[in-house]
Design a protein around this motif. Structure first.
Motif, mmCIF file in Angstrom:
data_model
loop_
_atom_site.group_PDB
_atom_site.id
_atom_site.type_symbol
_atom_site.label_atom_id
_atom_site.label_comp_id
_atom_site.label_asym_id
_atom_site.label_seq_id
_atom_site.Cartn_x
_atom_site.Cartn_y
_atom_site.Cartn_z
ATOM 1 N N SER A 1 0.774 -0.931 -0.184
ATOM 2 C CA SER A 1 0.659 0.349 -0.355
ATOM 3 C C SER A 1 0.547 1.108 0.268
ATOM 4 O O SER A 1 2.185 1.357 1.024
ATOM 5 N N VAL A 2 0.240 2.146 -0.877
ATOM 6 C CA VAL A 2 0.927 3.412 -0.695
ATOM 7 C C VAL A 2 1.362 4.266 1.274
ATOM 8 O O VAL A 2 2.014 4.765 1.354
ATOM 9 N N GLU A 3 0.376 3.899 1.955
ATOM 10 C CA GLU A 3 0.547 4.321 3.140
ATOM 11 C C GLU A 3 1.680 3.414 3.390
ATOM 12 O O GLU A 3 2.196 3.800 4.552
ATOM 13 N N ALA A 4 1.349 1.858 3.115
ATOM 14 C CA ALA A 4 2.949 1.576 3.914
ATOM 15 C C ALA A 4 4.801 1.192 3.523
ATOM 16 O O ALA A 4 5.469 1.151 4.054
ATOM 17 N N HIS A 5 4.617 1.699 1.926
ATOM 18 C CA HIS A 5 5.359 1.523 1.590
ATOM 19 C C HIS A 5 6.667 2.804 1.443
ATOM 20 O O HIS A 5 6.348 4.092 2.454
ATOM 21 N N HIS A 6 8.008 2.670 1.348
ATOM 22 C CA HIS A 6 8.663 3.302 1.317
ATOM 23 C C HIS A 6 9.273 4.372 -0.037
ATOM 24 O O HIS A 6 10.552 4.892 0.383
ATOM 25 N N MET A 7 8.798 3.937 -1.211
ATOM 26 C CA MET A 7 9.238 5.427 -2.224
ATOM 27 C C MET A 7 8.646 6.343 -2.138
ATOM 28 O O MET A 7 7.530 6.245 -2.072
ATOM 29 N N SER A 8 9.265 7.494 -2.938
ATOM 30 C CA SER A 8 8.470 8.232 -3.165
ATOM 31 C C SER A 8 7.555 8.349 -4.451
ATOM 32 O O SER A 8 7.417 9.474 -4.817
ATOM 33 N N VAL A 9 6.461 8.593 -3.638
ATOM 34 C CA VAL A 9 4.885 8.015 -4.956
ATOM 35 C C VAL A 9 4.215 7.933 -4.814
ATOM 36 O O VAL A 9 4.014 7.867 -3.243
ATOM 37 N N ASP A 10 2.868 8.716 -5.051
ATOM 38 C CA ASP A 10 1.800 9.334 -4.212
ATOM 39 C C ASP A 10 0.580 7.425 -4.476
ATOM 40 O O ASP A 10 -0.495 8.174 -4.269
ATOM 41 N N TYR A 11 1.350 6.746 -5.191
ATOM 42 C CA TYR A 11 -0.076 6.097 -5.535
ATOM 43 C C TYR A 11 1.444 4.370 -4.968
ATOM 44 O O TYR A 11 2.484 4.265 -5.211
ATOM 45 N N SER A 12 0.500 3.746 -5.466
ATOM 46 C CA SER A 12 1.066 2.121 -5.560
ATOM 47 C C SER A 12 0.052 1.252 -6.358
ATOM 48 O O SER A 12 -1.041 1.281 -6.756
ATOM 49 N N ALA A 13 0.912 0.569 -7.583
ATOM 50 C CA ALA A 13 0.469 -0.171 -8.190
ATOM 51 C C ALA A 13 0.263 -1.882 -7.734
ATOM 52 O O ALA A 13 -0.461 -2.182 -8.274
ATOM 53 N N TYR A 14 0.206 -2.103 -6.479
ATOM 54 C CA TYR A 14 -0.282 -3.117 -6.215
ATOM 55 C C TYR A 14 -1.124 -2.624 -5.008
ATOM 56 O O TYR A 14 -1.258 -3.435 -3.688
ATOM 57 N N GLU A 15 -1.577 -1.728 -4.940
ATOM 58 C CA GLU A 15 -2.261 -1.151 -3.483
ATOM 59 C C GLU A 15 -3.902 -2.773 -3.036
ATOM 60 O O GLU A 15 -4.516 -2.804 -3.582
ATOM 61 N N GLY A 16 -3.426 -3.041 -1.984
ATOM 62 C CA GLY A 16 -4.227 -3.945 -1.510
ATOM 63 C C GLY A 16 -3.856 -5.142 -1.268
ATOM 64 O O GLY A 16 -5.100 -5.860 -0.858
ATOM 65 N N MET A 17 -2.886 -5.256 -2.509
ATOM 66 C CA MET A 17 -2.811 -6.714 -2.562
ATOM 67 C C MET A 17 -1.841 -7.535 -1.147
ATOM 68 O O MET A 17 -0.819 -6.778 -0.984
ATOM 69 N N GLU A 18 -2.444 -8.106 -0.619
ATOM 70 C CA GLU A 18 -2.129 -9.201 0.422
ATOM 71 C C GLU A 18 -0.902 -10.204 0.035
ATOM 72 O O GLU A 18 -1.401 -11.351 -0.879
ATOM 73 N N VAL A 19 -0.180 -10.058 0.616
ATOM 74 C CA VAL A 19 1.481 -11.194 0.302
ATOM 75 C C VAL A 19 1.600 -12.029 1.600
ATOM 76 O O VAL A 19 1.369 -11.410 2.276
ATOM 77 N N THR A 20 2.496 -12.939 0.964
ATOM 78 C CA THR A 20 2.480 -13.776 2.407
ATOM 79 C C THR A 20 4.572 -14.467 2.185
ATOM 80 O O THR A 20 4.764 -14.123 1.027
ATOM 81 N N GLY A 21 4.951 -13.736 3.186
ATOM 82 C CA GLY A 21 6.549 -13.380 3.181
ATOM 83 C C GLY A 21 7.083 -12.046 3.277
ATOM 84 O O GLY A 21 6.207 -11.165 2.576
ATOM 85 N N ALA A 22 7.941 -12.128 4.209
ATOM 86 C CA ALA A 22 7.841 -10.237 4.498
ATOM 87 C C ALA A 22 9.786 -10.104 4.494
ATOM 88 O O ALA A 22 10.474 -10.668 5.475
ATOM 89 N N VAL A 23 10.194 -9.430 4.249
ATOM 90 C CA VAL A 23 11.683 -8.376 4.695
ATOM 91 C C VAL A 23 11.291 -8.218 6.286
ATOM 92 O O VAL A 23 11.263 -7.908 6.589
ATOM 93 N N GLU A 24 12.653 -9.248 7.190
ATOM 94 C CA GLU A 24 12.628 -9.362 8.248
ATOM 95 C C GLU A 24 14.297 -7.801 9.105
ATOM 96 O O GLU A 24 14.124 -6.910 9.088
ATOM 97 N N THR A 25 15.297 -8.505 7.790
ATOM 98 C CA THR A 25 16.281 -8.088 8.446
ATOM 99 C C THR A 25 16.742 -7.913 6.971
ATOM 100 O O THR A 25 17.175 -9.229 6.831
ATOM 101 N N VAL A 26 18.014 -6.637 6.886
ATOM 102 C CA VAL A 26 18.617 -6.380 5.315
ATOM 103 C C VAL A 26 19.869 -6.212 6.113
ATOM 104 O O VAL A 26 20.216 -5.751 6.623
ATOM 105 N N ILE A 27 20.709 -7.353 5.817
ATOM 106 C CA ILE A 27 22.577 -6.429 5.708
ATOM 107 C C ILE A 27 23.260 -6.127 4.618
ATOM 108 O O ILE A 27 23.657 -6.447 3.703
ATOM 109 N N SER A 28 23.941 -5.141 4.333
ATOM 110 C CA SER A 28 24.267 -4.961 3.588
ATOM 111 C C SER A 28 25.938 -4.731 3.740
ATOM 112 O O SER A 28 26.664 -3.756 4.898
#
Ligand code: URP
Ligand code: ZN
Ligand code: ZN
Length: 483
Positions: free
Chosen positions: A407-434
């Motif tokens: 959702s646009v409410e949850a994403h971090h991209m600098s854009v005022d809509y989500s192309a996938y608004e409302g889509m429920e997904v299974t699986g999520a990033v927890e920790t990222v190491i670079s």
């Protein structure tokens, strides 16, 4: 130098998965250990990955941050876009520098380097878009390859902007082959498309849905065929970008069956978004305007099959976001003025992971498509895309069970809509190491702007193309599917 162990998780690489701990020393992977194998040393930072997958950091080889297009710029800067990428489990992007028309590739690289350096949250590299193929720019190619810019994008679309005719494409392919570079192709027949666009506008049909109707899939298939033929004449390796249509996939599959060094990527929008979205009310359809256009569902099925058979080798995003307000609006009444592109850099890992959830691809294939194959094709392997000792410690701890909503409410991209608004997904990033540094932890960004480094890529070395008969190709539904 800090040492870190990611323990208790299931490590997944492109060749399979097993319970293991990952020992990180400074910026590098030091070892894969049997579970519980790390010493009890107190100077070791311990990261709990129990119940989670541990995968190599994502590599998105097709992004456009701050890209000029249609009188505006894509809305994510290198700062905001790479931060969003990190949230989504991507630790390296390869963006596109652009040779200005009547200018040099050097000017383009300098411009893009100035935009990116000191601003990226994750590591970055560049391809070079050749928008004006001429003798001087072809002479620049070996120097660029030596600097780590080892792939060049050409366009069969966008006449008058980026378009190259067949003669220019052939000469650029010959020069690329000599320089050890890979040619990337935007394969749509732009000359024919422009005729259809002009006819639609003359008939008073200016609404967003006409963007798709004037770019039929056969014109992608035709251009893909032509690109493959020209690459054969030049003996040049070829990578078809943002492949969206089953006709184009058939051309790539035939070339690969013939043993050719021909590769292709697709993008999540071509796997999940249906052409009917472009017919939404008012300017809604503009949200989904990109080129090639999103297609009917029959193409989605063909593309998922291609990901399973390795006729499609990579999933990238072609992240090129434009806000609805003031940007997509530019094309009100004239769809040809809608800036082309969709936001997506943050969602690639989650969306491709749905292929595992739905038993379309294996876990190992998920890693291959999102990290290992792009690393191999674009001269980053084994520094990136692997968990071999000595590789950059780019890791994602991925929760295979957590559900969340895009959702646009949850994403971090600098854009005022989500192309996938409302889509429920299974699986999520927890920790990222670079490179050994935790940059995202439980949804919070812990990295910093400017820590990302330019990655100098190796020349194209050739990648095994499976022989006809397809034995040994990754298959959807293999023993690891859904595991
Ligand atoms: O619509 C798209 N794909 N915009 C980005 C530019 C390109 O052709 O990749
Ligand atoms: Zn393109
Ligand atoms: Zn693109």
């Amino acid at each position: 130098m800090s040492r870190l162990v990611v323990e208790g998780g299931t490590v997944v690489t492109a060749s399979g998965s097993a319970p293991a701990d990952v020992l990180v020393d400074g910026e590098k992977v030091a070892a894969l250990l049997a579970p519980g194998g790390a010493s009890a040393s107190s100077d070791l930072v311990r990261l709990d990955a129990r119940g989670k997958l541990v995968v190599p950091g994502g590599i998105d080889v097709h992004t456009h941050m701050e890209m000029p297009f249609g009188g505006t710029y894509s809305a994510d800067t290198f700062s905001t876009g790479t931060r969003a990428a990190a949230h989504g489990g991507t630790t390296t992007i390869v963006d596109f520098a652009i040779q200005p028309r009547s200018g040099s590739a050097r000017e383009g690289l300098d411009t893009w380097m100035a935009r990116a350096e000191g601003h990226c949250a994750i590591d970055f590299g560049f391809h070079m878009i050749l928008s004006d193929v001429n003798e001087p720019v072809l002479k620049e190619m070996p120097g660029l390859v030596a600097e780590g810019v080892t792939s060049f994008k050409l366009f069969m679309a966008y006449p008058g902007v980026f378009y190259s005719d067949d003669g220019k494409i052939l000469t650029a392919m010959q020069a690329a082959a000599d320089a050890g570079a890979l040619v990337m192709m935007h394969a749509e027949n732009g000359i024919a498309i422009d005729v259809l666009v002009a006819q639609a506008l003359a008939a008073g049909k200016g609404e967003p849905r006409m963007h798709g109707e004037t770019r039929p899939s056969v014109l992608e298939g035709e251009a893909t065929h032509r690109a493959i033929v020209l690459a054969g004449v030049a003996n040049c390796p070829l990578y078809i970008v943002h492949l969206s249509a089953k006709e184009a996939l058939e051309e790539v599959a035939a070339a690969r069956d013939a043993g050719r060094q021909v590769f292709a990527e697709t993008c999540p929008q071509y796997l999940f978004l249906d052409a009917s979205l472009m017919a939404g009310p008012d300017m809604e359809g503009a949200k989904y305007v990109c080129s090639p256009p999103i297609r009917a569902a029959e193409h989605h099925e063909a593309l998922w099959r291609g990901l399973g058979t390795d006729d499609l080798s990579v999933v990238s995003t072609d992240h090129c976001p434009f806000c609805m307000k003031d940007q997509k609006e530019l094309g009100r009444g004239d769809f040809s003025k809608i800036p082309n592109g969709l936001p997506g850099v943050e969602h690639r890992m989650d969306l491709v992971y749905q292929g595992v959830v739905e038993n379309r691809i294996s876990l190992a294939r998920f890693v291959e498509l999102t990290s290992t194959a792009p690393a191999r094709l674009f001269g980053l392997y084994p520094k990136k895309g692997s968990l071999l000792p000595g590789a950059d410690a780019d890791l994602v701890v991925y929760d295979p069970a957590r559900r969340h909503t895009l959702s646009v409410e949850a994403h971090h991209m600098s854009v005022d809509y989500s192309a996938y608004e409302g889509m429920e997904v299974t699986g999520a990033v927890e920790t990222v190491i670079s490179r050994g540094e935790v940059v995202v932890e439980h949804g919070a960004f812990t990295g910093r702007e400017g820590r990302g480094q330019f990655v100098k890529r190796s020349p194209f070395m050739g990648v095994d193309v499976p022989a006809p008969g397809r034995d040994g190709r990754a298959q959807a539904g293999s023993e690891e599917a859904g595991s």
